[in-house]
Design an enzyme around this catalytic site. Structure first.
Site, PDB file in Angstrom:
ATOM      1  N   ASP A 194       0.863  -1.184   0.000  1.00  0.00           N
ATOM      2  CA  ASP A 194       0.000   0.000   0.000  1.00  0.00           C
ATOM      3  C   ASP A 194       0.900   1.235   0.000  1.00  0.00           C
ATOM      4  O   ASP A 194       1.819   1.347   0.828  1.00  0.00           O
ATOM      5  CB  ASP A 194      -0.910  -0.003   1.226  1.00  0.00           C
ATOM      6  CG  ASP A 194      -1.892   1.164   1.188  1.00  0.00           C
ATOM      7  OD1 ASP A 194      -2.927   1.030   0.516  1.00  0.00           O
ATOM      8  OD2 ASP A 194      -1.603   2.196   1.829  1.00  0.00           O
ATOM      9  N   LEU A 195       0.672   2.158  -0.964  1.00  0.00           N
ATOM     10  CA  LEU A 195       1.541   3.327  -1.069  1.00  0.00           C
ATOM     11  C   LEU A 195       1.321   4.267   0.115  1.00  0.00           C
ATOM     12  O   LEU A 195       0.187   4.427   0.602  1.00  0.00           O
ATOM     13  CB  LEU A 195       1.264   4.077  -2.369  1.00  0.00           C
ATOM     14  CG  LEU A 195       1.479   3.292  -3.676  1.00  0.00           C
ATOM     15  CD1 LEU A 195       1.219   4.191  -4.866  1.00  0.00           C
ATOM     16  CD2 LEU A 195       2.882   2.708  -3.737  1.00  0.00           C
ATOM     17  N   ASP A 208      -4.490   2.446  -4.478  1.00  0.00           N
ATOM     18  CA  ASP A 208      -3.023   2.394  -4.466  1.00  0.00           C
ATOM     19  C   ASP A 208      -2.532   1.121  -3.798  1.00  0.00           C
ATOM     20  O   ASP A 208      -1.450   1.094  -3.218  1.00  0.00           O
ATOM     21  CB  ASP A 208      -2.457   3.634  -3.766  1.00  0.00           C
ATOM     22  CG  ASP A 208      -2.949   3.761  -2.326  1.00  0.00           C
ATOM     23  OD1 ASP A 208      -3.920   3.056  -1.972  1.00  0.00           O
ATOM     24  OD2 ASP A 208      -2.370   4.549  -1.558  1.00  0.00           O
TER      25      ASP A 208
END
Length: 717
Positions: free
Chosen positions: A590-591, A633
């Site tokens: 996960d960004l 994301d």
């Protein structure tokens, strides 16, 4: 007694004529159009019926049938023409018989298709100016030249062609012809004075032609002008009728030879020349078919090769050559031919082009019929292939079905199907079949090759052609020979799988022994071409299935696997690991701080960030691993089940370092982090769903362990 003496004298005269014809050097050839003999026979028949015609032919010593002499597309020799004039004068007892035949011939011309061509010249003066060309519609043994011409007069000389001395009847016939051009323009026949005669010792014949040019304005000439216009209308109707009949004849003709004969004969009616030749190939590089008039068989072959192999501009002016071409194919050439020094009217080229187009249309139909028959003969052998391909879905399935089915059609030891992968820029082997158990090879590993500059693959990409390529130890491109030898083949035929504008792949059919089994032949190439045609259609459908499947299973933005594809792959990997007692490793990413960047720079920049992240993740994994975007994301990486724990640790390190360097987005260098979770089957979970939950939980734990609030991404303009 007098009657018996008359018969005896007639027979003696006939025998003398026959001997003269046989011994004369001018007895053979195409010198006078049968438009002259058709008129001659009509005048004789009018004077005495069929008996008079029979007597005419007997006295002239003619071996021609009345039907031949009445067909205006035929020609006769100089001596035949002279003998017929003389015999006609005896049968009709008319002292000016030859002159009357000349007048009749030109008068009949008034209602013929070629009259429109003469009228297009605009005036009698222009017809006489063009007399050198127009006279060739009747005879090619005299050169007519216009010395002077003006309103109401023309002075013309006739010079005999070498070997064809002027005859008194020939001179009289010419006088008759020269009286008639004026009637095409509504005027009375011209007056012709034969001032000098080559038949009487003069160096040439000289004719002075006069007509009352001002009579066209008089009331008495009005009816004649109307008559001329009616004749012109009749000529136009005749031309239209001829063209419509030609269209009907050509379309109705089934055999190629019938088509050629109809084309040539119809063209000869419209354009009066001594010789015609239609030379065509029904298939590129195939045998030459021809139909001709005025040539012997050997001459026809020589002329056919010349007109097919030479640009028309390089041929003599006395040759009228037009292409026989349709939108589908260039078939060949249609030739009308005079002796050297003669020319055609420009309008005659247009006419011949019309018949050439008819020819091409008819040949399209005929060749389509032939091709349909050939296809029918091949259909039984190809039926099994068609059924197999119809059941295939993706391009990979099509490739395997094709490889499995080809040995039914062609005797071979190995079949390989290679597909062009545009994204990779490579030709990739997608299927292999070995029909004979004693000729097997290890084809488990993927094989691919990129095009080399100027190589055969680059050539096919730039110019996709379906022609099969034969390769053996002594022939073929060196690269293709090397590839064939690598698999142990002694001969191969490579069949390009192409559309008119796209290269799809190659079908490679090989033999490991007895190379004569793949000796190139039309039948073998036809069968392989039939296979390729079906495979091409199936591959196009397969690529469409590939595209639809890819769109359904891949993220539209990044091109990575989507959640559906990733879940299916994870289930398959867990099932295999459970069956083999191996492990499955899953990374969940996960960004960090993606939303603030997306809000500040906009969704377009956010999309570019996601695309760049997808490329970095792909670059640090292997082709056997699965990289997916699960949404927003969030990303995931599924590691191949055969990967060792040490390799997995190295991969985890590469994934972490993938975010160490800034991303160049919209003139900014943006540094983003990523929280990565990791889960292993069966150590951390014993099912697909639980494995995903563990990976997701470890990812959130990693995110909590990072800074409470991630720092703003560094950026430089």
């Amino acid at each position: 007694m007098a009657l018996q003496e008359h018969v005896r004298l007639a027979d003696s005269w006939c025998m003398a004529v026959a001997l003269e014809l046989e011994s004369s050097p001018t007895a053979g050839g195409n010198h006078f159009s049968c438009s002259m003999t058709a008129v001659l026979l009509s005048r004789v028949q009018a004077s005495g019926g069929q008996d008079a015609v029979a007597e005419l032919l007997h006295l002239a010593g003619s071996k021609r049938s009345p039907d031949y002499l009445l067909d205006i597309v035929n020609w006769v020799s100089y001596d035949e023409a002279v003998a017929l004039w003389r015999a006609g004068a005896r049968v009709t007892r008319h002292p000016q018989f030859a002159r009357m035949v000349g007048e009749d011939a030109a008068r009949r011309l008034n209602g013929s298709p070629i009259a429109a061509l003469f009228r297009s010249l605009g005036s009698p003066e222009n017809v006489y100016r063009q007399i050198a060309t127009s006279s060739t519609k009747y005879s090619v043994v005299t050169k007519l030249e216009t010395v002077d011409v003006g309103p109401g007069f023309a002075e013309i000389i006739a010079v005999a062609v070498d070997g064809f001395p002027r005859d008194a009847d020939h001179c009289a016939w010419t006088c008759g012809l020269l009286t008639q051009p004026t009637i095409l323009f509504g005027l009375p026949p011209a007056v012709v004075e034969h001032e000098e005669c080559a038949a009487l010792g003069a160096p040439h014949c000289r004719y002075r032609v006069t007509w009352a040019a001002d009579q066209a304005a008089e009331a008495s000439a009005e009816s004649e002008r109307n008559s001329a216009l009616q004749g012109q209308l009749g000529a136009m109707k005749e031309r239209l009728r001829s063209m419509f009949e030609t269209a009907s004849d050509l379309i109705g003709a089934g055999e190629i030879e019938d088509v050629l004969a109809r084309i040539t004969d119809r063209a000869a009616v419209e354009i009066r020349a001594p010789r015609y030749l239609l030379a065509i190939r029904t298939a590129p590089g195939g045998d030459v078919h021809s139909h001709h008039r005025g040539f012997d068989q050997q001459e026809a072959g020589e002329y056919a090769q010349r007109i097919l192999g030479t640009h028309p501009a390089a041929l003599p002016e006395s040759w009228l050559v037009v292409p026989v071409r349709s939108s589908r194919r260039d078939y060949g050439r249609l030739l009308a031919l005079y002796d050297e020094g003669r020319r055609f009217f420009a309008e005659e080229r247009e006419l011949l082009e019309v018949y050439a187009r008819y020819a091409a249309s008819a040949l399209d139909s005929a060749t389509t019929l032939i091709e349909s028959k050939q296809l029918y003969r091949q259909s039984s052998a190809l039926l099994q292939l068609a059924r197999a391909l119809a059941a295939a879905g993706t391009s990979g399935e099509v490739a395997q079905r094709l490889a499995d089915a080809v040995p039914v059609v062609v005797d071979c030891d190995r079949v390989g199907v290679y597909l062009w992968e545009m994204e990779r820029g490579e030709l990739v082997r997608r299927a292999t079949t070995h029909p004979r158990p004693d000729h097997t090879a290890q084809d488990a590993e993927e094989w691919s090759v990129a095009p080399s500059p100027g190589g055969p693959l680059e050539t096919l990409l730039n110019d996709p052609r379906p022609e099969p390529i034969f390769v053996d130890a002594g022939s073929g491109d060196p690269l293709l020979r090397n590839l064939s030898a690598t698999i142990g083949a002694v001969a191969s035929i490579l069949v390009p799988l192409v559309t008119p504008d796209q290269f799809l792949g190659l079908l490679a059919v090989s033999v490991m022994d007895l190379p004569d089994r793949l000796t190139p032949s039309p039948d073998l190439f036809d069968r392989l071409s039939g296979v390729a045609a079906q495979a091409t259609t199936a591959l196009q459908n397969g690529r469409l299935v590939d595209q639809i499947t890819h769109q359904a299973l891949h993220d539209e933005l990044t091109g990575l696997a989507n959640r559906l594809q990733f879940t299916d792959d994870l289930r398959a990997a867990v099932h295999q690991a459970r069956h083999h007692g191996s492990q499955v490793t899953l990374f969940y990413l996960d960004l960090d701080n993606f939303k603030p960047v997306n809000d500040e720079f906009g969704h377009d920049a956010g999309d570019k960030i996601l695309i760049a992240v997808g490329k970095r993740l792909t670059s640090c994994t292997r082709s056997t691993d699965t990289v997916a975007r699960l949404g927003g994301d969030e990303f995931a990486v599924l590691i191949d089940a055969h990967t060792s724990p040490q390799e997995t640790d190295l991969l985890a390190d590469r994934l972490t370092r993938a975010f160490a360097h800034p991303l160049a987005i919209a003139d900014h260098n943006l540094t983003l982090g990523a929280s990565i979770g990791r889960a292993v089957f069966p150590t951390d979970a014993d099912s697909t769903e639980s494995l995903l939950r563990v990976a997701d939980a470890t990812m959130f734990q990693a995110k909590r362990n990072r800074y409470q609030t991630a720092p703003q991404p560094a950026r430089r303009r």
